[in-house]
Write an enzyme that holds these catalytic residues in place. Structure first.
Site, mmCIF file in Angstrom:
data_model
loop_
_atom_site.group_PDB
_atom_site.id
_atom_site.type_symbol
_atom_site.label_atom_id
_atom_site.label_comp_id
_atom_site.label_asym_id
_atom_site.label_seq_id
_atom_site.Cartn_x
_atom_site.Cartn_y
_atom_site.Cartn_z
ATOM 1 N N HIS A 6 79.171 -44.350 32.075
ATOM 2 C CA HIS A 6 79.854 -43.097 32.421
ATOM 3 C C HIS A 6 79.962 -42.179 31.202
ATOM 4 O O HIS A 6 81.046 -41.685 30.861
ATOM 5 C CB HIS A 6 81.237 -43.384 33.005
ATOM 6 C CG HIS A 6 81.204 -44.157 34.293
ATOM 7 N ND1 HIS A 6 80.611 -43.663 35.442
ATOM 8 C CD2 HIS A 6 81.659 -45.396 34.610
ATOM 9 C CE1 HIS A 6 80.726 -44.556 36.419
ATOM 10 N NE2 HIS A 6 81.337 -45.617 35.941
ATOM 11 N N ASP A 66 81.576 -32.344 53.304
ATOM 12 C CA ASP A 66 80.442 -32.558 52.411
ATOM 13 C C ASP A 66 79.498 -31.372 52.536
ATOM 14 O O ASP A 66 79.512 -30.661 53.554
ATOM 15 C CB ASP A 66 79.712 -33.862 52.752
ATOM 16 C CG ASP A 66 78.860 -34.374 51.599
ATOM 17 O OD1 ASP A 66 79.316 -35.309 50.896
ATOM 18 O OD2 ASP A 66 77.750 -33.854 51.396
ATOM 19 N N ALA A 106 86.514 -40.100 41.835
ATOM 20 C CA ALA A 106 85.518 -39.584 40.891
ATOM 21 C C ALA A 106 86.029 -39.502 39.459
ATOM 22 O O ALA A 106 85.357 -38.941 38.593
ATOM 23 C CB ALA A 106 85.041 -38.208 41.342
ATOM 24 N N ASP A 118 86.118 -41.562 37.058
ATOM 25 C CA ASP A 118 85.208 -42.133 36.061
ATOM 26 C C ASP A 118 84.306 -41.064 35.457
ATOM 27 O O ASP A 118 83.877 -41.173 34.308
ATOM 28 C CB ASP A 118 84.316 -43.205 36.706
ATOM 29 C CG ASP A 118 84.850 -44.600 36.457
ATOM 30 O OD1 ASP A 118 85.560 -44.781 35.458
ATOM 31 O OD2 ASP A 118 84.557 -45.493 37.249
ATOM 32 N N ARG A 170 94.205 -36.182 36.106
ATOM 33 C CA ARG A 170 93.893 -36.740 34.791
ATOM 34 C C ARG A 170 93.908 -38.259 34.922
ATOM 35 O O ARG A 170 94.574 -38.803 35.812
ATOM 36 C CB ARG A 170 94.895 -36.277 33.741
ATOM 37 C CG ARG A 170 96.338 -36.680 34.008
ATOM 38 C CD ARG A 170 97.269 -36.199 32.896
ATOM 39 N NE ARG A 170 98.652 -36.644 33.099
ATOM 40 C CZ ARG A 170 99.572 -35.964 33.749
ATOM 41 N NH1 ARG A 170 99.267 -34.791 34.294
ATOM 42 N NH2 ARG A 170 100.802 -36.437 33.883
ATOM 43 N N PRO A 188 90.602 -45.169 36.582
ATOM 44 C CA PRO A 188 89.138 -45.240 36.500
ATOM 45 C C PRO A 188 88.541 -46.580 36.932
ATOM 46 O O PRO A 188 87.416 -46.618 37.424
ATOM 47 C CB PRO A 188 88.851 -44.972 35.018
ATOM 48 C CG PRO A 188 90.052 -44.231 34.529
ATOM 49 C CD PRO A 188 91.198 -44.799 35.290
ATOM 50 N N MET A 200 89.565 -48.705 39.337
ATOM 51 C CA MET A 200 90.257 -49.074 40.571
ATOM 52 C C MET A 200 89.808 -50.412 41.163
ATOM 53 O O MET A 200 90.632 -51.210 41.616
ATOM 54 C CB MET A 200 90.083 -47.955 41.604
ATOM 55 C CG MET A 200 90.932 -48.103 42.843
ATOM 56 S SD MET A 200 90.457 -46.946 44.173
ATOM 57 C CE MET A 200 90.593 -45.384 43.343
#
Length: 366
Positions: free
Chosen positions: A96, A198, A268, A270, A279, A299, A301
């Site tokens: 990442h 989407d 998202a 990460d 944050r 991050p 999870m």
């Protein structure tokens, strides 16, 4: 080949990068495996299982990193691990780097061959090593959101499934990829009202067919996002672009219109997060309130379900680990275009275009 398996040190991390089963396969292929003591305990794998599989147990991370050819991890190295990296090593893990400029510099400085799980790609454009964790994060997002919606946690007190005579909770999922689709599945299974947005109508059509009208599908334009977010009891951010920084699709102004006690879960995170008010948080302190809304953005999870996550991840990584062990990194990368797409850093250079762009390097170096 000498392989090192250090214990994960990110807060709350419970996964391990190698199971005893995978260890046994590597040893049979001629590799020597060094496993840091207790590395697999939180995922349910005892040291004795690794020893029985042929691994050598060592007492510290420094001993694992020292002189090994290949380091297997789950999460990206943290700052305290940068000095443990050895010049020219191969590192195979989630990197990442779009959200980790300091790590990128450390990998360049140590000339690490950095292969990122999240950018390994199949011939049909799928991301097989991102997929299992996306599935888990998507499903967990609804479970976590339902928990923090409870009144004693500061939530609005909404039961997602409702009861006869009451309106079910409204779950809004922005992004219909792997994690978003699994969030939709869990939310619909709980009886919530579900809206998914989407940009790709192909994904929306597939969900519409699957749920036969039980899920509302909307094109993710600003007007639709704003209206859906304002009515959400639980908002799941699931816009993820492998290797690239996640785009902000939900603005602070949109969050300000949400009802007090509503919950946001940003999968998202990460890659920087796709919601402006988000944050990173941690398993020790997973939430904070802003604009009256509860925000969850851990991050790592999937570490909440360490055993399932470890099994899902290692089943996906096994074929690639086997290639690296049996053929060596250079030959494995030459023979597997999909694995080669996982390379983010090599010989002190950023070689992945999306990562280079996200970090402000312009173009990747060849």
């Amino acid at each position: 080949m000498l392989i090192g398996i250090p214990k994960e040190i990110k807060t709350g991390e419970t996964r391990v990068s190698m199971t005893p089963s995978l260890c046994r396969r590597c040893v049979k292929s001629g590799a020597k495996v060094l496993v840091e003591k207790s590395a697999g305990v939180r995922a349910g794998f005892a040291d004795a299982e690794y020893r029985a599989a042929g691994a050598t147990l060592v007492g510290s991370a420094a001993k694992v990193w020292k002189s090994v050819d290949l380091i297997l991890k789950v999460k990206e190295p943290l700052a305290s691990e940068y000095d443990l990296m050895q010049e020219g090593q191969t590192l195979f893990t989630y990197l990442h780097l779009a959200a980790g400029p300091e790590l990128a510099k450390a990998l360049q400085r140590k000339r690490i061959l950095g292969i990122a799980y999240e950018t390994v790609e199949t011939a049909d454009g799928q991301f097989p090593l991102l997929k299992p964790m996306s599935h888990i994060a998507g499903r967990l997002s609804i479970q976590i959101g339902a928990y923090f919606l409870q009144t004693q946690h500061g939530g609005s007190g909404v039961l997602l499934g409702g009861i006869p005579g009451t309106m079910p909770g409204h779950v809004v999922v922005v992004g219909a990829g792997n994690s978003g689709a699994h969030a939709v599945q869990m939310a619909a299974g709980m009886g919530a009202r579900v809206t998914v947005l989407d940009l790709e109508t192909r994904k929306l059509e597939a969900l519409d067919m699957e749920y036969r009208g039980r899920v509302v599908t909307l094109v993710a334009n600003p007007a639709n996002i704003e209206a859906a977010v304002a009515d959400a009891d639980l908002l799941v951010g699931a816009v993820l672009i492998p290797a690239a920084k996640a785009p902000i699709v939900v603005t602070r102004k949109m969050v300000a219109r949400m009802r007090p006690g509503s919950v946001i879960v940003d999968i998202a995170i990460d890659q920087g997060g796709c919601i402006e008010t988000v944050r990173p948080t941690s398993h020790e302190k997973p939430v904070y309130q802003e604009l009256g809304v509860i925000h969850y953005a851990v991050p790592n999870m999937p570490a909440l379900v360490g055993r399932t996550s470890t099994l899902g991840l290692t089943q996906a990584t096994e074929r690639y680990v086997a290639m690296l062990v049996e053929k060596g990194p250079e030959r494995a990368l030459a023979e597997s275009p999909g694995l080669a797409k996982g390379v983010n850093t090599r010989d002190g250079r950023i070689v992945n275009e999306a990562v280079a762009h996200a970090l402000g390097y312009g173009r990747a170096e060849s």
